[in-house]
Design a protein around this motif. Structure first.
Motif, PDB file in Angstrom:
ATOM      1  N   GLU A 270      15.487  15.497  27.256  1.00  0.00           N
ATOM      2  CA  GLU A 270      14.506  15.413  28.346  1.00  0.00           C
ATOM      3  C   GLU A 270      13.097  15.640  27.812  1.00  0.00           C
ATOM      4  OE1 GLU A 270      15.111  18.180  31.531  1.00  0.00           O
ATOM      5  OE2 GLU A 270      13.555  17.270  32.777  1.00  0.00           O
ATOM      6  N   GLN A 271      12.972  16.604  26.888  1.00  0.00           N
ATOM      7  CA  GLN A 271      11.646  16.901  26.331  1.00  0.00           C
ATOM      8  C   GLN A 271      11.108  15.711  25.532  1.00  0.00           C
ATOM      9  OE1 GLN A 271      11.370  19.686  23.005  1.00  0.00           O
ATOM     10  NE2 GLN A 271       9.936  20.905  24.237  1.00  0.00           N
ATOM     11  N   ALA A 272      11.979  15.118  24.723  1.00  0.00           N
ATOM     12  CA  ALA A 272      11.540  13.942  23.953  1.00  0.00           C
ATOM     13  C   ALA A 272      11.191  12.789  24.898  1.00  0.00           C
ATOM     14  CB  ALA A 272      12.650  13.521  22.979  1.00  0.00           C
ATOM     15  N   ALA A 273      11.981  12.624  25.965  1.00  0.00           N
ATOM     16  CA  ALA A 273      11.706  11.560  26.945  1.00  0.00           C
ATOM     17  C   ALA A 273      10.375  11.819  27.641  1.00  0.00           C
ATOM     18  CB  ALA A 273      12.837  11.494  27.966  1.00  0.00           C
ATOM     19  N   GLN A 274      10.123  13.093  27.932  1.00  0.00           N
ATOM     20  CA  GLN A 274       8.851  13.461  28.584  1.00  0.00           C
ATOM     21  C   GLN A 274       7.671  13.129  27.663  1.00  0.00           C
ATOM     22  OE1 GLN A 274       8.417  14.693  31.649  1.00  0.00           O
ATOM     23  NE2 GLN A 274       6.202  14.878  31.415  1.00  0.00           N
ATOM     24  N   ALA A 275       7.818  13.454  26.382  1.00  0.00           N
ATOM     25  CA  ALA A 275       6.736  13.145  25.430  1.00  0.00           C
ATOM     26  C   ALA A 275       6.526  11.640  25.339  1.00  0.00           C
ATOM     27  CB  ALA A 275       7.089  13.721  24.050  1.00  0.00           C
ATOM     28  N   VAL A 311      13.984   2.247  29.331  1.00  0.00           N
ATOM     29  CA  VAL A 311      14.219   3.123  28.181  1.00  0.00           C
ATOM     30  C   VAL A 311      15.422   3.990  28.512  1.00  0.00           C
ATOM     31  CG1 VAL A 311      13.330   5.002  26.756  1.00  0.00           C
ATOM     32  CG2 VAL A 311      11.783   3.187  27.537  1.00  0.00           C
ATOM     33  N   LEU A 312      16.400   3.976  27.631  1.00  0.00           N
ATOM     34  CA  LEU A 312      17.557   4.857  27.781  1.00  0.00           C
ATOM     35  C   LEU A 312      17.431   5.970  26.754  1.00  0.00           C
ATOM     36  CD1 LEU A 312      20.467   2.262  28.138  1.00  0.00           C
ATOM     37  CD2 LEU A 312      19.336   3.550  29.957  1.00  0.00           C
ATOM     38  N   ALA A 313      17.366   7.196  27.243  1.00  0.00           N
ATOM     39  CA  ALA A 313      17.290   8.362  26.351  1.00  0.00           C
ATOM     40  C   ALA A 313      18.528   9.189  26.631  1.00  0.00           C
ATOM     41  CB  ALA A 313      16.029   9.164  26.651  1.00  0.00           C
ATOM     42  N   SER A 314      19.381   9.345  25.611  1.00  0.00           N
ATOM     43  CA  SER A 314      20.671   9.955  25.926  1.00  0.00           C
ATOM     44  C   SER A 314      21.249  10.784  24.787  1.00  0.00           C
ATOM     45  CB  SER A 314      21.680   8.867  26.276  1.00  0.00           C
ATOM     46  OG  SER A 314      22.936   9.441  26.560  1.00  0.00           O
ATOM     47  N   VAL A 315      21.941  11.821  25.195  1.00  0.00           N
ATOM     48  CA  VAL A 315      22.738  12.590  24.249  1.00  0.00           C
ATOM     49  C   VAL A 315      23.997  11.804  23.883  1.00  0.00           C
ATOM     50  CG1 VAL A 315      21.983  14.844  25.070  1.00  0.00           C
ATOM     51  CG2 VAL A 315      23.943  13.728  26.158  1.00  0.00           C
ATOM     52  N   THR A 316      24.603  12.256  22.794  1.00  0.00           N
ATOM     53  CA  THR A 316      25.924  11.759  22.397  1.00  0.00           C
ATOM     54  C   THR A 316      26.970  12.704  22.986  1.00  0.00           C
ATOM     55  OG1 THR A 316      24.991  10.918  20.356  1.00  0.00           O
ATOM     56  CG2 THR A 316      27.391  11.261  20.384  1.00  0.00           C
ATOM     57  N   TYR A 317      28.083  12.151  23.441  1.00  0.00           N
ATOM     58  CA  TYR A 317      29.095  12.981  24.102  1.00  0.00           C
ATOM     59  C   TYR A 317      30.464  12.504  23.652  1.00  0.00           C
ATOM     60  CZ  TYR A 317      30.570  15.944  28.066  1.00  0.00           C
ATOM     61  OH  TYR A 317      31.077  16.936  28.863  1.00  0.00           O
ATOM     62  N   ARG A 340      16.283  -8.077  30.838  1.00  0.00           N
ATOM     63  CA  ARG A 340      15.473  -6.868  30.726  1.00  0.00           C
ATOM     64  C   ARG A 340      15.319  -6.499  29.252  1.00  0.00           C
ATOM     65  NH1 ARG A 340      15.145  -8.362  35.140  1.00  0.00           N
ATOM     66  NH2 ARG A 340      14.887  -7.161  37.068  1.00  0.00           N
ATOM     67  N   THR A 341      14.213  -5.819  28.957  1.00  0.00           N
ATOM     68  CA  THR A 341      13.978  -5.332  27.600  1.00  0.00           C
ATOM     69  C   THR A 341      14.242  -3.835  27.585  1.00  0.00           C
ATOM     70  OG1 THR A 341      12.293  -7.023  27.307  1.00  0.00           O
ATOM     71  CG2 THR A 341      12.283  -5.202  25.729  1.00  0.00           C
ATOM     72  N   PHE A 342      15.055  -3.409  26.637  1.00  0.00           N
ATOM     73  CA  PHE A 342      15.448  -2.002  26.541  1.00  0.00           C
ATOM     74  C   PHE A 342      14.822  -1.356  25.314  1.00  0.00           C
ATOM     75  CE2 PHE A 342      18.596  -3.739  29.326  1.00  0.00           C
ATOM     76  CZ  PHE A 342      19.048  -2.687  30.101  1.00  0.00           C
ATOM     77  N   ALA A 343      14.707  -0.035  25.369  1.00  0.00           N
ATOM     78  CA  ALA A 343      14.382   0.761  24.180  1.00  0.00           C
ATOM     79  C   ALA A 343      15.297   1.981  24.210  1.00  0.00           C
ATOM     80  CB  ALA A 343      12.911   1.176  24.190  1.00  0.00           C
ATOM     81  N   ILE A 344      15.572   2.497  23.035  1.00  0.00           N
ATOM     82  CA  ILE A 344      16.614   3.522  22.908  1.00  0.00           C
ATOM     83  C   ILE A 344      16.067   4.787  22.246  1.00  0.00           C
ATOM     84  CG2 ILE A 344      18.810   4.084  21.757  1.00  0.00           C
ATOM     85  CD1 ILE A 344      19.193   1.954  23.875  1.00  0.00           C
ATOM     86  N   LEU A 345      16.373   5.903  22.861  1.00  0.00           N
ATOM     87  CA  LEU A 345      16.137   7.210  22.255  1.00  0.00           C
ATOM     88  C   LEU A 345      17.483   7.941  22.326  1.00  0.00           C
ATOM     89  CD1 LEU A 345      13.194   9.587  23.273  1.00  0.00           C
ATOM     90  CD2 LEU A 345      15.446  10.444  22.666  1.00  0.00           C
ATOM     91  N   GLU A 346      18.011   8.331  21.164  1.00  0.00           N
ATOM     92  CA  GLU A 346      19.324   8.988  21.174  1.00  0.00           C
ATOM     93  C   GLU A 346      19.195  10.427  20.686  1.00  0.00           C
ATOM     94  OE1 GLU A 346      22.133   7.437  18.357  1.00  0.00           O
ATOM     95  OE2 GLU A 346      20.800   7.811  16.652  1.00  0.00           O
TER      96      GLU A 346
END
Ligand code: FEO
Length: 403
Positions: A270-275, A311-317, A340-346
């Motif tokens: 969440e913090q990285a997504a907020q930044a 943008v999908l920002a997600s943990v690994t589970y 749609r155009t996506f970007a990824i933050l993992e």
């Protein structure tokens, strides 16, 4: 007490608001309720266009009885038999068993499948282009299969230019007395509900909606009123609302902007997504941010149809996708989200996998969708000394949004 409103000289809204049902179709939250729109025509013949949910049937009966007085109910036209407005038929037929049922072959079949007509009376199957006269008023039927079930037909009343549009042009939300869209601040306060209704209920069937729009275009400016099965009646700005439907059913975004959906367990993602959201805002990009764990997927789908970028920002589970992110992606696939155009933050404290899994899903399961580079991979939290990597991702997204 009857609760009715006049639509035109001979046509009345006799439906009902439902503020008690929590989930439409037992899936989609409707905290502001929903209306079931039923219309009664008083002509040489009397005609009820569609019914209501079973829970609202007593109100429908009271409304219709008060307007009919001693007159019989001659016809019931069934544009669509899904029980949210089909189930009330049973109560209507119990009160007016002589009414003739008019509907597509599939709708009439569904009447029996749902057990809505214990005593079988006269039935009139309606086909594409067939016309049925009730006196001064006549309707012509047009098939609209899969908008939203295969039984759907719409009809056009030629004297006053009324399109009975079934589920098309519907909206979530109780009407609260205001029947017409021009009595509401629709663009600012209702469009979100209309978008969420369309994208989740009919979103999968874009080509079928396009086929219906083509028939509507064929009728041109003869259409003066749109009477849907949910939400307000349209007598102004019909073109504006049809344009929204045109965009949604072509899977074209309404806006260049970013929907940032994050799935975070302990706050690092969440913090990285907020930044990232801050960096995007600084670059002039429109950003809308949602927590996948607390936002119902129907809202995520509606916003996905709205914006050009996700943008999908997600943990690994479990070395795989975070379950609510998987649900969101699966819903996108089910509703055939495209273009749609996506970007990824993992994120992954010891073995990040979410980025690879999300990228695979997007590129293999969603048509016309691409994933921007670079992908940002976080281990637990993103330290300040990696800010440049985050800014590089923000640059790539902002450039793409601006085209
Ligand atoms: Fe309003 Fe498809 O039912």
């Amino acid at each position: 007490m009857r609760c009715v409103r006049k639509v035109t000289e001979d046509l009345w809204w006799v439906g009902a608001d439902d503020r008690r049902t929590a989930l439409f179709e037992n899936i989609h939250p409707i905290p502001k309720g929903v209306s079931y729109n039923s219309y009664l025509l008083l002509d040489e013949k009397t005609v009820l266009f569609d019914c209501v949910d079973w829970s609202a049937a007593p109100q429908l009966i009271e409304n219709v009885a008060s307007l009919l007085g001693e007159r019989p109910l001659d016809y019931i036209v069934l544009h669509h038999l899904e029980p949210d407005h089909g189930a009330g038929l049973r109560a209507v037929l119990a009160r007016w068993p002589e009414a003739k049922l008019v509907g597509g072959v599939a709708a009439l079949r569904f009447v029996d499948q749902f057990g809505l007509a214990p005593v079988k009376g006269e039935r009139i199957p309606a086909k594409e282009g067939e016309r049925l006269s009730f006196g001064k008023h006549a309707v012509t039927f047009y098939a609209a299969p899969m908008v939203h079930w295969p039984d759907v037909m719409v009809s056009f009343e030629e004297r006053e230019g009324i399109l009975f549009s079934a589920d098309a042009f519907g909206t979530f939300g109780a009407l609260n007395g205001k029947l017409f869209s021009d009595e509401l601040d629709f663009a600012n306060r209702w469009l979100g509900a209309a978008r969420r209704y369309y994208t989740n209920i009919v979103g999968k069937y874009g080509p079928q909606v396009q086929a219906l729009l083509a028939k509507a275009v064929g009728l041109g400016d003869k259409i003066k009123l749109i009477c849907p099965l949910h939400g307000p009646v349209w007598r102004k700005d019909l073109g504006w609302f049809m344009e929204k439907y045109d965009k949604w059913s072509r899977y074209e975004p309404e806006e260049q902007g970013v929907l940032l959906v994050y799935g975070s367990m302990y706050g690092g993602t969440e913090q990285a997504a907020q930044a990232l959201a801050i960096a995007l805002a600084e670059r002039g990009a429109e950003v809308s941010m949602r927590d996948v764990s607390t936002t119902h997927v129907s809202h995520l789908i509606a916003q996905t149809f709205r914006y050009s970028h996700v943008v999908l920002a997600s943990v690994t589970y479990n070395a795989d996708l975070y379950p609510p992110i998987r649900d969101y992606l699966e819903d996108m696939r089910a509703l055939e989200v495209k273009n749609r155009t996506f970007a990824i933050l993992e994120n992954g404290t010891w073995g990040p996998k979410a980025g690879e899994k999300m990228t695979q899903f997007i590129t293999q399961e969603l048509s016309g969708c691409t994933v921007l580079e670079p992908r940002l991979s976080v281990k637990s939290t993103l330290p300040n000394d990696r800010e440049e990597e985050l800014l590089a991702l923000a640059d790539a997204i902002a450039r793409s949004v601006k085209g």
